[in-house]
Enzyme design. Structure first.
Site, PDB file in Angstrom:
ATOM      1  N   CYS A   1       0.870  -1.326  -0.007  1.00  0.00           N
ATOM      2  CA  CYS A   1      -0.013  -0.039  -0.056  1.00  0.00           C
ATOM      3  C   CYS A   1       0.758   1.202   0.075  1.00  0.00           C
ATOM      4  CB  CYS A   1      -0.913  -0.103   1.210  1.00  0.00           C
ATOM      5  SG  CYS A   1      -1.984  -1.569   1.388  1.00  0.00           S
TER       6      CYS A   1
ATOM      7  N   HIS B   1      -3.668   7.852   5.346  1.00  0.00           N
ATOM      8  CA  HIS B   1      -4.035   6.762   4.813  1.00  0.00           C
ATOM      9  C   HIS B   1      -5.465   6.225   5.063  1.00  0.00           C
ATOM     10  CE1 HIS B   1      -2.630   3.057   2.765  1.00  0.00           C
ATOM     11  NE2 HIS B   1      -2.712   2.376   3.909  1.00  0.00           N
TER      12      HIS B   1
ATOM     13  N   HIS C   1      -9.840   1.669  -1.333  1.00  0.00           N
ATOM     14  CA  HIS C   1      -8.283   1.609  -1.029  1.00  0.00           C
ATOM     15  C   HIS C   1      -7.847   0.932  -2.308  1.00  0.00           C
ATOM     16  CE1 HIS C   1      -4.609   1.006   0.298  1.00  0.00           C
ATOM     17  NE2 HIS C   1      -4.717   0.157   1.349  1.00  0.00           N
TER      18      HIS C   1
END
Lengths: 377, 219
Positions: free
Chosen positions: A143, A270, A305
């Protein structure tokens, strides 16, 4: 190296394909309105099912938008190209593999599809289309990969290794990540609720985003001023709870930007909506700002995401925010978890934005952070 | 900036034959084990001073196929029994080996997983060191795809791991670590070893493998 002496790195063009639609304008306008593109907890790109090779298609469309915006006709031998991804072209071979296992596909046919397995293959195809022969990388650090790509591209431009750099990320929804995250009990069946007391997990999405970086341009959108990286060295999937690793990445980003915490106008987190991520990130930011954090937001309830592409996609959003002087809110948030120690912005609003922190935390304990700045700051 | 090569290693399947897995590695994949054995050797010169770990070393893991075997096993379980095993998933991510190494050796600096070539991994390391992001880099190439390669009848690929420990000169001197070579003195390419068809270099870590061979020969 002080800010005054370092070569500045500008963002001259951006492109995006996401569950919010085609282009940066769709990504921005729906994010500003809080109009989520998630359906059934997932962020699929509209019409993606019709694409023969979705990873290549998403990347191609978004990078072409970025190149047009920057006024680049292509990439020369002195330009760089850095791509971030965690799944690459997996959809080109995963279902072929199922058919092979069931004895319904000849090995020769599987071999043809399997040639798409190396994550670097999509970059190879894009470089061939662009005729690019300069430096290139594929980063697959989960990520944080997209954020790393933006940072590395900025480092290359600043150091003069390349004249310009195209950076970005691409990700596709696939069984591996969908069922994998589900097995870890990290998926939320509904729209995620970052920093909310009732948050239940993340929403996976797909898409691509690219940014054109260079040291001089007529109409810069924003600038990349600082970057930081670290590893938790703690756990393969869960972040280090006190946020020590994330703090070090954030701190390094400020140091490389030669900025103090008080110089930060807004934080784009995030903020995945998982219990652990949001708590850890809050702890890290609270420590960085010593209890005086500026407002922070997460936009993942809008666009989901996008894993390896998320850092690039969200950097595109932050660049737009800086250009328009509008900070974004946190869709999905109803009641802030009392354990979250930083102020969370609920709505988009006009703001005086000079420098923005963009933060990411990734599997493997991989942390990366950027400072993005208004072009004239 | 002067960059010193202070450690190196090269590990192949034969090196694991008699290897006894530490308990903490029981759930590790083949990638992770190969990489960890290579890393342990390459870190040797600095290991004594690493203590409880360090923030100052970067970690770059280069692999083209990544955790292919683990990904395939996950998908096989899923398609045959609709069983998604979380341990397989977490180990199937391309950067799982980097995560494993950072935990095993307490490397808390920047960590990158590069999915192209070992030449690119070296370029990345030089960028990080020149930018002052870290003061040393463990650069490691690892490739495991024998089963899948055999499945599609590819016979010209091998598996293995190779690693180089690169430090800035001042960091090396500060920690009393001797120089094996200056980075700039090492060959820029894995040729002509690749052309010679050496089985030791038939994976994407060709460059690091060649450097380890050369450094071993010089010792």
């Amino acid at each position: 190296m002080s800010r005054s002496s370092a070569r500045r790195v500008f963002i001259s063009g951006t492109g995006a394909v996401s569950c919010l639609g085609e282009g940066v304008e769709a990504l921005w306008s729906r994010s500003e309105r809080g109009d989520s593109g998630l359906r059934g907890g997932l962020g699929a790109v509209p019409g993606a099912g019709a694409a023969g090779d979705p990873a290549l298609e998403f990347a191609r469309r978004s990078l072409n938008e970025a190149l047009r915006g920057a006024g680049w006709s292509g990439l020369g031998p002195h330009d760089g190209f850095i791509l971030a991804t965690t799944t690459g072209q997996i959809r080109q071979w995963d279902h072929s593999y199922y058919e092979l296992l069931r004895g319904r596909l000849p090995v020769s046919d599987f071999r043809r599809d399997f040639l798409n397995q190396p994550l670097g293959h999509v970059l190879d195809l894009l470089r061939a289309e662009l005729g690019h022969t300069g430096p290139s990388h594929v980063l697959s650090s989960a990520c944080s990969a997209g954020t790393q790509a933006v940072a590395l591209g900025a480092m290359w431009v600043q150091s003069g290794l390349v004249k310009r750099c195209l950076v970005g990320g691409v990700e596709v929804l696939c069984d591996l990540t969908l069922e994998g995250f589900r097995s870890l009990q990290l998926l939320s069946p509904e729209m995620s609720r970052p920093f909310d007391i009732a948050r239940r997990g993340i929403n996976l999405s797909e898409g691509a985003a690219f940014l054109c970086l260079e040291s001089s341009c007529a109409k810069p959108l924003a600038a990349v001023s600082g970057w930081g990286f670290s590893s938790d060295a703690h756990h393969m999937t869960g972040p280090q709870p006190e946020g020590d690793g994330s703090f070090r990445a954030l701190h390094q980003a400020l140091v490389t930007a030669s900025l103090a915490p008080s110089d930060i106008s807004w934080i784009h987190c995030h903020g995945t909506g998982s219990q652990q991520n949001d708590s850890t990130e809050s702890a890290a930011l609270n420590r960085l700002f010593e209890g005086r954090s500026p407002a922070a937001s997460s936009t993942k309830a809008i666009h989901g995401h996008a894993l390896g592409a998320s850092g690039a996609l969200e950097s595109v959003l932050v660049a737009e925010a800086l250009r328009r002087q509008i900070s974004l809110g946190t869709a999905g948030l109803e009641t802030v978890d009392p354990a979250i120690a930083i102020p969370i912005a609920r709505e988009a609003r006009s703001a005086s934005l000079a420098h923005v922190l963009k933060n990411t935390l990734g599997f493997g304990g991989n942390n990366a952070a950027l400072v993005l700045s208004r072009a004239d700051a | 900036m002067s960059l010193w090569v202070v450690g190196h290693s090269r590990v192949g399947p034969a090196d694991l034959a008699a290897f006894s897995l530490p308990p903490a590695w029981r759930k590790a994949t083949r990638n992770m084990v190969l990489a960890a054995v290579a890393a342990r050797t390459a870190l040797g010169p600095l290991g004594r001073v690493l203590g409880a770990g360090t923030d100052e070393l970067g970690l770059i893991v280069q692999t083209r196929s990544g955790e292919l075997e683990t990904s395939a096993e996950f998908l096989k379980n899923w398609t045959e029994s609709k069983l998604a095993r979380p341990l397989l998933f977490q180990n199937s991510l391309h950067n799982a080996t980097a995560g494993f190494l950072s935990i095993e050796f307490q490397l808390r600096g920047p960590a990158f997983t590069v999915s192209t070539s070992s030449e690119d991994a070296v370029v990345l390391a030089k960028s990080l060191l020149a930018g002052g992001i870290c003061r040393g880099c463990l650069i490691l190439s690892v490739e495991v795809h024998k089963r899948m390669a055999d499945l599609i009848h590819q016979t010209d690929v091998d598996e293995g791991a190779a690693a180089i420990l690169l430090l800035t000169e001042d960091f090396a001197r500060q920690n009393g670590v001797p120089r094996l070579a200056d980075l700039e003195d090492l060959p820029a390419s894995a040729e002509p070893l690749v052309s010679a068809g050496s089985p030791l270099v038939r994976f994407s870590g060709d460059l690091l493998s060649r450097w380890s061979l050369e450094l071993g020969a010089r010792a």
